[in-house]
Design a protein around this motif. Structure first.
Motif, PDB file in Angstrom:
ATOM      1  N   GLU A   1      -0.565   9.938   1.456  1.00 56.21           N
ATOM      2  CA  GLU A   1      -0.455   9.982  -0.014  1.00 56.21           C
ATOM      3  C   GLU A   1      -0.707   8.575  -0.525  1.00 56.21           C
ATOM      4  OE1 GLU A   1      -0.356  10.449  -3.313  1.00 56.21           O
ATOM      5  OE2 GLU A   1       1.107  12.092  -3.212  1.00 56.21           O
ATOM      6  N   ASP A   2      -1.618   8.444  -1.481  1.00 56.86           N
ATOM      7  CA  ASP A   2      -1.945   7.100  -1.966  1.00 56.86           C
ATOM      8  C   ASP A   2      -0.954   6.581  -3.004  1.00 56.86           C
ATOM      9  OD1 ASP A   2      -3.133   9.256  -3.443  1.00 56.86           O
ATOM     10  OD2 ASP A   2      -4.118   7.751  -4.686  1.00 56.86           O
ATOM     11  N   GLU A   3      -0.248   7.498  -3.675  1.00 55.57           N
ATOM     12  CA  GLU A   3       0.709   7.028  -4.678  1.00 55.57           C
ATOM     13  C   GLU A   3       2.001   6.603  -3.989  1.00 55.57           C
ATOM     14  OE1 GLU A   3       0.713   9.569  -8.459  1.00 55.57           O
ATOM     15  OE2 GLU A   3      -0.643  10.572  -7.065  1.00 55.57           O
TER      16      GLU A   3
ATOM     17  N   ASP B   1      -1.697  14.852   0.876  1.00 59.86           N
ATOM     18  CA  ASP B   1      -2.082  14.953  -0.526  1.00 59.86           C
ATOM     19  C   ASP B   1      -3.586  15.244  -0.623  1.00 59.86           C
ATOM     20  OD1 ASP B   1      -1.615  14.821  -3.305  1.00 59.86           O
ATOM     21  OD2 ASP B   1      -2.421  12.776  -3.359  1.00 59.86           O
TER      22      ASP B   1
ATOM     23  N   MET C   1      -5.692  14.594  -3.541  1.00 58.59           N
ATOM     24  CA  MET C   1      -6.418  13.533  -4.237  1.00 58.59           C
ATOM     25  C   MET C   1      -6.126  12.206  -3.566  1.00 58.59           C
ATOM     26  SD  MET C   1      -8.112  14.657  -6.943  1.00 58.59           S
ATOM     27  CE  MET C   1      -8.082  13.451  -8.272  1.00 58.59           C
TER      28      MET C   1
ATOM     29  N   LYS D   1       2.730  19.731  -7.073  1.00 55.64           N
ATOM     30  CA  LYS D   1       3.457  18.643  -7.733  1.00 55.64           C
ATOM     31  C   LYS D   1       3.710  19.001  -9.194  1.00 55.64           C
ATOM     32  CE  LYS D   1       1.209  14.878  -5.175  1.00 55.64           C
ATOM     33  NZ  LYS D   1       0.279  13.751  -5.337  1.00 55.64           N
TER      34      LYS D   1
END
Ligand code: CA
Length: 232
Positions: A11-13, A55, A57, A105
């Motif tokens: 997950e990039d966030e 994730d 995106m 989400k």
């Protein structure tokens, strides 16, 4: 449940990643982080990861591509996809990805941990001293090694496909409705679309049937669900 199961969070966030990590660690998991799909794939090569929370995106290759590559190399790893968009669900459930579960989400982290635990139960092997081999006609399930055979050929199944197959072979001739399969495989707390059952059945058929368009072994019970044709 096995102790110290390793869960990889791709997950990039950062805040979401940390939030998931904290909740997994509270439940006794080892959580490893990756902020891109590429890094995630590298980690899976080096570490014995049980479950990947993925994730969609992501910068670089997206979650769908990561999922595909994971499945090509590691059919038995558990995959839970995260999506922010409801229109991704149909794609997540697509035949080519072999996702075990998904969450939309924003989600409750406790719910995610429950999904992880439920997936791990699907992945559990039986103890060596239990009755390990179930045979039905051509097919054989080895519960100790979690392997599945058609004749002499091993067929690689995802954790979810394996659980469905085990349910069928342990109950030959029984008609299951979709909710019964959902409950037995995903767990009683599953909140989601029963389409996930149909997609997994389609994928199983493509792997085990001689002609997936004319399924013989996994029969459709119209208006109800599915039945494993008793072969013995
Ligand atoms: Ca993201």
């Amino acid at each position: 449940m096995l102790l110290n199961n390793k869960v990889l969070i791709v997950e990039d966030e950062e805040h979401i990643r940390k939030f998931i990590k904290v909740n997994l660690e509270k439940s006794g998991f080892i959580a490893i982080e990756a902020d891109t799909g590429e890094k995630g794939l590298e980690i899976v090569k080096d570490e014995s990861i049980d479950i990947v929370i993925l994730d969609i995106m992501l910068p670089g290759i997206d979650g769908f591509q990561v999922c595909k590559r994971l499945r090509e190399q590691f059919s038995t790893i558990g995959i839970i996809m995260l999506t922010a968009k409801s229109q991704d669900i149909d794609k997540i459930m697509g035949l080519e990805y072999g996702t075990d579960d998904y969450m939309v989400k924003p989600f409750n982290p406790k719910e995610l941990v429950l999904r992880v635990k439920s997936l791990l139960r699907r992945m559990e092997t039986t103890k060596e001293d239990d009755l390990n081999i179930i045979v039905d006609g051509l097919f054989k399930v080895d519960k100790y090694s979690r392997k599945f055979y058609k004749g002499n050929e091993e067929i690689e199944l995802t954790p979810t496909e394996y659980s469905i197959m085990k349910l069928f072979i342990e109950n030959p001739g029984k008609a299951f409705n979709r909710d019964e399969i959902l409950n037995a495989v995903w767990g009683y707390d599953f909140v989601g679309d029963s389409k996930i059952v149909d997609v997994n059945i389609r994928r199983l058929r493509s792997k085990i049937e001689n002609d997936p368009s004319e399924p013989y072994y996994i029969e459709t019970v119209w208006g109800i669900g599915y039945r494993w044709r008793s072969l013995d």
